[in-house]
Motif scaffolding. Structure first.
Motif, mmCIF file in Angstrom:
data_model
loop_
_atom_site.group_PDB
_atom_site.id
_atom_site.type_symbol
_atom_site.label_atom_id
_atom_site.label_comp_id
_atom_site.label_asym_id
_atom_site.label_seq_id
_atom_site.Cartn_x
_atom_site.Cartn_y
_atom_site.Cartn_z
ATOM 1 N N ALA A 113 0.833 -1.201 0.000
ATOM 2 C CA ALA A 113 0.000 0.000 0.000
ATOM 3 C C ALA A 113 0.870 1.254 0.000
ATOM 4 O O ALA A 113 1.906 1.301 0.671
ATOM 5 C CB ALA A 113 -0.911 0.004 1.217
ATOM 6 N N TYR A 114 0.397 2.248 -0.738
ATOM 7 C CA TYR A 114 1.076 3.544 -0.757
ATOM 8 C C TYR A 114 0.032 4.639 -0.578
ATOM 9 O O TYR A 114 -0.760 4.925 -1.473
ATOM 10 C CB TYR A 114 1.836 3.742 -2.077
ATOM 11 N N VAL A 115 0.017 5.219 0.614
ATOM 12 C CA VAL A 115 -0.942 6.269 0.938
ATOM 13 C C VAL A 115 -0.414 7.615 0.444
ATOM 14 O O VAL A 115 0.789 7.878 0.514
ATOM 15 C CB VAL A 115 -1.198 6.310 2.461
ATOM 16 N N HIS A 116 -1.318 8.454 -0.039
ATOM 17 C CA HIS A 116 -0.943 9.785 -0.517
ATOM 18 C C HIS A 116 -0.129 10.534 0.541
ATOM 19 O O HIS A 116 -0.372 10.390 1.740
ATOM 20 C CB HIS A 116 -2.192 10.618 -0.826
ATOM 21 N N SER A 117 0.780 11.394 0.088
ATOM 22 C CA SER A 117 1.556 12.186 1.048
ATOM 23 C C SER A 117 0.698 13.278 1.672
ATOM 24 O O SER A 117 0.814 13.587 2.848
ATOM 25 C CB SER A 117 2.784 12.797 0.373
ATOM 26 N N GLY A 118 -0.196 13.878 0.889
ATOM 27 C CA GLY A 118 -1.106 14.891 1.419
ATOM 28 C C GLY A 118 -0.448 16.245 1.620
ATOM 29 O O GLY A 118 0.772 16.396 1.592
ATOM 30 N N GLY A 121 -5.077 21.107 4.199
ATOM 31 C CA GLY A 121 -5.960 22.131 3.659
ATOM 32 C C GLY A 121 -6.036 22.192 2.151
ATOM 33 O O GLY A 121 -6.472 23.198 1.583
ATOM 34 N N THR A 122 -5.633 21.117 1.455
ATOM 35 C CA THR A 122 -5.641 21.100 -0.010
ATOM 36 C C THR A 122 -6.443 19.898 -0.503
ATOM 37 O O THR A 122 -6.716 18.963 0.248
ATOM 38 C CB THR A 122 -4.211 20.990 -0.566
ATOM 39 N N PRO A 123 -6.815 19.901 -1.814
ATOM 40 C CA PRO A 123 -7.494 18.728 -2.384
ATOM 41 C C PRO A 123 -6.685 17.442 -2.234
ATOM 42 O O PRO A 123 -7.246 16.350 -2.132
ATOM 43 C CB PRO A 123 -7.673 19.112 -3.852
ATOM 44 N N LYS A 124 -5.359 17.569 -2.215
ATOM 45 C CA LYS A 124 -4.495 16.400 -2.037
ATOM 46 C C LYS A 124 -4.758 15.730 -0.683
ATOM 47 O O LYS A 124 -4.740 14.503 -0.571
ATOM 48 C CB LYS A 124 -3.030 16.839 -2.131
ATOM 49 N N VAL A 126 -7.638 15.881 0.914
ATOM 50 C CA VAL A 126 -8.964 15.267 0.801
ATOM 51 C C VAL A 126 -8.839 13.858 0.205
ATOM 52 O O VAL A 126 -9.485 12.909 0.667
ATOM 53 C CB VAL A 126 -9.907 16.138 -0.058
ATOM 54 N N GLU A 127 -8.001 13.723 -0.823
ATOM 55 C CA GLU A 127 -7.777 12.407 -1.431
ATOM 56 C C GLU A 127 -7.122 11.444 -0.444
ATOM 57 O O GLU A 127 -7.423 10.249 -0.429
ATOM 58 C CB GLU A 127 -6.900 12.552 -2.688
ATOM 59 N N LYS A 128 -6.233 11.987 0.381
ATOM 60 C CA LYS A 128 -5.591 11.132 1.386
ATOM 61 C C LYS A 128 -6.621 10.585 2.362
ATOM 62 O O LYS A 128 -6.612 9.396 2.693
ATOM 63 C CB LYS A 128 -4.513 11.924 2.131
ATOM 64 N N TYR A 129 -7.547 11.442 2.801
ATOM 65 C CA TYR A 129 -8.588 10.989 3.721
ATOM 66 C C TYR A 129 -9.517 9.983 3.042
ATOM 67 O O TYR A 129 -9.972 9.023 3.682
ATOM 68 C CB TYR A 129 -9.385 12.170 4.266
ATOM 69 N N ARG A 130 -9.799 10.180 1.773
ATOM 70 C CA ARG A 130 -10.630 9.208 1.053
ATOM 71 C C ARG A 130 -9.945 7.845 1.019
ATOM 72 O O ARG A 130 -10.594 6.804 1.174
ATOM 73 C CB ARG A 130 -10.914 9.681 -0.380
ATOM 74 N N PHE A 131 -8.643 7.852 0.820
ATOM 75 C CA PHE A 131 -7.900 6.596 0.784
ATOM 76 C C PHE A 131 -7.913 5.937 2.159
ATOM 77 O O PHE A 131 -8.157 4.727 2.285
ATOM 78 C CB PHE A 131 -6.457 6.837 0.332
ATOM 79 N N LEU A 132 -7.659 6.727 3.204
ATOM 80 C CA LEU A 132 -7.655 6.166 4.557
ATOM 81 C C LEU A 132 -9.045 5.664 4.945
ATOM 82 O O LEU A 132 -9.165 4.654 5.653
ATOM 83 C CB LEU A 132 -7.148 7.215 5.552
ATOM 84 N N ASP A 133 -10.095 6.354 4.490
ATOM 85 C CA ASP A 133 -11.463 5.872 4.703
ATOM 86 C C ASP A 133 -11.668 4.507 4.051
ATOM 87 O O ASP A 133 -12.222 3.578 4.652
ATOM 88 C CB ASP A 133 -12.487 6.865 4.130
ATOM 89 N N ALA A 134 -11.220 4.396 2.804
ATOM 90 C CA ALA A 134 -11.363 3.134 2.071
ATOM 91 C C ALA A 134 -10.558 2.020 2.736
ATOM 92 O O ALA A 134 -11.000 0.872 2.837
ATOM 93 C CB ALA A 134 -10.921 3.321 0.621
ATOM 94 N N MET A 135 -9.388 2.375 3.210
ATOM 95 C CA MET A 135 -8.536 1.409 3.907
ATOM 96 C C MET A 135 -9.209 0.936 5.196
ATOM 97 O O MET A 135 -9.204 -0.271 5.511
ATOM 98 C CB MET A 135 -7.189 2.074 4.213
ATOM 99 N N GLU A 136 -9.806 1.865 5.927
ATOM 100 C CA GLU A 136 -10.499 1.509 7.166
ATOM 101 C C GLU A 136 -11.668 0.566 6.901
ATOM 102 O O GLU A 136 -11.950 -0.337 7.698
ATOM 103 C CB GLU A 136 -10.993 2.778 7.860
ATOM 104 N N GLN A 137 -12.332 0.749 5.761
ATOM 105 C CA GLN A 137 -13.425 -0.145 5.390
ATOM 106 C C GLN A 137 -12.918 -1.516 4.964
ATOM 107 O O GLN A 137 -13.570 -2.535 5.203
ATOM 108 C CB GLN A 137 -14.251 0.480 4.245
ATOM 109 N N ARG A 138 -11.749 -1.547 4.346
ATOM 110 C CA ARG A 138 -11.219 -2.796 3.804
ATOM 111 C C ARG A 138 -10.582 -3.688 4.878
ATOM 112 O O ARG A 138 -10.638 -4.928 4.787
ATOM 113 C CB ARG A 138 -10.180 -2.489 2.711
#
Length: 277
Positions: A113-118, A121-124, A126-138
């Protein structure tokens, strides 16, 4: 009788550059059975060409050429692999790769797994949180799929103050934001809880902290700027998170830190865990 299994994970920061700088020598000497790579930044034929015929390679490239990319190389072929994570509209390409391997008559599930650096306060971010959300679900589904599973890689979050040398200066920076660290509280339990890293949260075990104990580090990434590596001003952001069943079979944990700055072949160091399956 158990079977020894050595699993290594490393963000190579571009696999072709890593091999030019000496990664091949490290790999030849390390006797690794399964190797998880992040930030491959190359085509599959590049990876297979560099590793050689003795490795079976699974590779998921990022949508954007030259970015991210995860791979798993193994001595034996995987029985199955999966690359999707999260909702259908979420682009996880090059960031999540699962594979099942038969070891000693049992199945071990491995994730690179490679999580976004983030960037706070940027869209980057937001994408990191989306990934961590998906990871938490998986993670619960993974544990249900197989009691012997490990999620490895550059997860780009320092969970605790022990995981970053200069943590006070980074509490408002991506990688150590309270919101990011809270995910790891849910993965492995929160610091101070009775069941932290021993069945807390979703029940996963941070093997680095289990083996190191309550000490700073051991760090796995150092900034290329200044004297960060020489002074060991690092971050522990590369993990092997194991299910309790697999964690109980882990016999050793090592960060393969280079002997000197000029001997590094990535800005990350490999995390190597041995298991008795």
């Amino acid at each position: 009788m158990s079977t020894a299994l050595r699993i290594a994970s490393v963000n190579v920061n571009g696999v072709r550059a890593a091999f030019r700088k000496g990664m091949g020598d490290w790999l030849a000497a390390r006797d690794v059975d399964i190797l998880a790579l992040q930030e491959v930044r190359a085509a599959t034929e590049d990876v297979t060409g560099l590793l050689g015929d003795e490795w079976d390679v699974l590779h998921d490239a990022a949508t954007a050429k030259g970015r991210a990319g995860v791979a798993i190389a193994s001595r034996k072929a995987a029985s199955i692999h999966r690359v999707t994570l999260g909702d259908d509209d979420f682009d996880s390409a090059g960031r999540w790769l699962e594979a099942d391997y038969e070891v000693g008559g049992r199945i071990v599930t491995v994730v690179s797994a490679y999580v976004h650096s983030g960037s706070a306060g940027t869209p980057k971010q937001v994408e990191k949180y989306r990934f961590l959300d998906a990871m938490e679900q998986r993670l619960p589904a993974l544990a249900e799929h197989n009691e012997l599973a490990v999620v490895m890689g550059d997860l780009n979050v320092g969970h605790r103050t022990l995981d970053i040398k200069n943590w006070k200066g980074n509490v408002k920076n991506a990688g150590f934001l309270p919101e990011e660290r809270a995910y790891f509280d849910r993965f492995v339990g929160a610091e101070g809880d009775e069941d932290y890293n021993a069945g807390g949260g979703l029940g996963w075990v941070d093997l680095g902290r289990r083996f190191a104990g309550e000490v700073p580090g051991p760090y796995t990434w150092w900034s290329q700027r200044g004297k960060a590596f020489d002074t060991d001003t690092g971050w522990r952001i590369d993990y092997q998170l194991a299910t309790p069943g697999l964690a109980a079979l882990a016999t050793s944990y090592t960060v393969d830190r280079a002997a000197a700055y000029d001997q590094r072949w990535s800005d990350h160091s490999p995390v190597v865990v041995e298991y008795a399956i």
